[in-house]
Design an enzyme around this catalytic site. Structure first.
Site, PDB file in Angstrom:
ATOM      1  CG  ASN A 122      -1.754   1.260   1.323  1.00 42.66           C
ATOM      2  OD1 ASN A 122      -1.765   2.065   0.388  1.00 42.66           O
ATOM      3  ND2 ASN A 122      -2.449   1.433   2.428  1.00 42.66           N
ATOM      4  CD1 TRP A 123       3.388   0.808  -2.936  1.00 44.73           C
ATOM      5  CD2 TRP A 123       3.713   2.105  -4.731  1.00 44.73           C
ATOM      6  NE1 TRP A 123       4.138   0.090  -3.844  1.00 44.73           N
ATOM      7  CE2 TRP A 123       4.349   0.865  -4.953  1.00 44.73           C
ATOM      8  CE3 TRP A 123       3.777   3.074  -5.725  1.00 44.73           C
ATOM      9  CZ2 TRP A 123       5.037   0.576  -6.129  1.00 44.73           C
ATOM     10  CZ3 TRP A 123       4.463   2.799  -6.900  1.00 44.73           C
ATOM     11  CH2 TRP A 123       5.094   1.554  -7.094  1.00 44.73           C
ATOM     12  CE  LYS A 124      -0.064   3.163   4.662  1.00 42.52           C
ATOM     13  NZ  LYS A 124      -0.016   3.245   6.108  1.00 42.52           N
ATOM     14  CD  GLU A 165      -2.746   5.532   6.523  1.00 41.76           C
ATOM     15  OE1 GLU A 165      -2.704   5.597   5.284  1.00 41.76           O
ATOM     16  OE2 GLU A 165      -1.871   4.978   7.212  1.00 41.76           O
ATOM     17  CB  SER A 190       5.196  -1.779  11.823  1.00 41.27           C
ATOM     18  OG  SER A 190       4.819  -0.423  12.065  1.00 41.27           O
ATOM     19  N   GLY A 229       2.940  -1.059   4.149  1.00 44.87           N
ATOM     20  CA  GLY A 229       3.053   0.355   3.835  1.00 44.87           C
ATOM     21  C   GLY A 229       4.499   0.725   3.560  1.00 44.87           C
ATOM     22  N   GLY A 230       5.152   1.274   4.554  1.00 43.64           N
ATOM     23  CA  GLY A 230       6.499   1.823   4.393  1.00 43.64           C
ATOM     24  C   GLY A 230       7.477   0.903   3.680  1.00 43.64           C
TER      25      GLY A 230
HETATM   26  P1  13P Z   1       3.078   0.420   7.535  1.00 42.51           P
HETATM   27  O1  13P Z   1       3.585  -0.884   6.960  1.00 42.51           O
HETATM   28  O2  13P Z   1       3.825   1.614   7.047  1.00 42.51           O
HETATM   29  O3  13P Z   1       2.939   0.339   9.015  1.00 42.51           O
HETATM   30  O4  13P Z   1       1.591   0.604   6.951  1.00 42.51           O
HETATM   31  C1  13P Z   1       0.707  -0.452   7.035  1.00 42.51           C
HETATM   32  C2  13P Z   1      -0.512  -0.117   6.274  1.00 42.51           C
HETATM   33  O5  13P Z   1      -1.250   0.781   6.635  1.00 42.51           O
HETATM   34  C3  13P Z   1      -0.784  -0.856   5.050  1.00 42.51           C
HETATM   35  O6  13P Z   1      -2.048  -0.594   4.578  1.00 42.51           O
END
Ligand code: 13P
Length: 251
Positions: A10-12, A97, A213, A234-235
């Site tokens: 999920n690149w956000k 989010e 995470s 995410g990250g």
């Molecule tokens: P992180 O891996 O950055 O904690 O984000 C997780 C996430 O929200 C994936 O949708």
């Protein structure tokens, strides 16, 4: 049991179209021998570049949201049909989010899930508790309720196109990962909720990811849990080598 691991990034709100193409170009060779399904969830404007960049690989492309109506006066929104028509296969829905910053509720998530399934997309449905809810001992109730409402009206047959991502909100972007046991406990609970909503086979066949995470260092232990069938990352999904390490851990 027919489920297969699914590792999704999920690149956000990260990467321009050119940067998205470059990152997928880096990821592609690293995951060429993946034994799981691999998906990248990119911003709307990156979708054409991402769809072009994944050609010749088995990598799927996800959007990060869609609206529930087919068209109309909804400034700034994108419909599920629009995504499907351009070749997008997946959509992430109900991310915390979206719920926290953009007013998504269990009810609007349900409507978005309905629209996405009707359009032929595969849904990655996010559920998860806030820290205060965990501390109050209501994680199970919260996650079960989110799951039940989001899936209202979804048939057992349609569940073949639903992936559930358990993402404890306190673990997202914080570096504070759920322990493998905590992740498995809630993923198992979600499976139990699905067994109640549908039947044992549907519950066993549904892919349930952990997110929050997850990284190259902790993925193997999380993914080794019997009820954790993948990750929503995410990250770490923005760094090709780290993402590839997580993909390799999913077998
Ligand atoms: P992180 O891996 O950055 O904690 O984000 C997780 C996430 O929200 C994936 O949708």
């Amino acid at each position: 049991m027919s489920r297969k691991y699914v590792i999704a990034g999920n690149w956000k709100m990260n990467k321009t179209p050119a940067e998205a193409a470059a990152l997928i170009g880096e990821i592609k060779p690293l995951v060429a021998d993946a034994s799981c399904d691999v998906v990248v969830g990119v911003p709307f404007v990156d979708l054409p570049a991402a769809l072009e960049a994944v050609k010749g690989s088995g990598i799927g492309v996800a959007a990060q949201n869609c609206h529930w109506e087919k068209s109309g006066a909804f400034t700034g929104e994108v419909s599920a049909d629009m995504l499907k028509s351009m070749g997008v296969g997946y959509v992430i829905l109900g991310h915390s989010e979206r719920r926290t910053y953009f007013g998504d509720t269990d009810v609007t998530v349900q409507k978005r899930v309905r629209a996405a399934l009707d359009a032929g997309l595969t849904v990655i449905l996010c559920v998860g508790e806030y820290l205060e809810q965990r501390e109050q001992g209501v994680t199970g109730e919260v996650v079960a309720m989110q799951t039940k409402i989001a899936l209202g009206g979804v048939s057992a047959q349609e569940m073949a196109r639903v992936i559930i991502a358990y993402e404890p909100v306190w673990a997202i972007g914080t570096g504070r990962t759920a322990t493998a046991a905590q992740a498995n406990e809630v993923c198992r609970l979600i499976r139990g909720t699905l067994a109640g909503l549908y039947d044992a086979k549907t519950a066993e066949d549904t892919v349930i990811q952990y997110g929050g995470s997850m990284n190259a260092g902790n993925a193997a232990e999380l993914l080794a849990q019997p009820d954790v069938d993948g990750g929503l990352i995410g990250g770490a999904s923005l760094k090709a080598p780290d993402f590839a390490t997580i993909v390799k851990a999913a077998k």
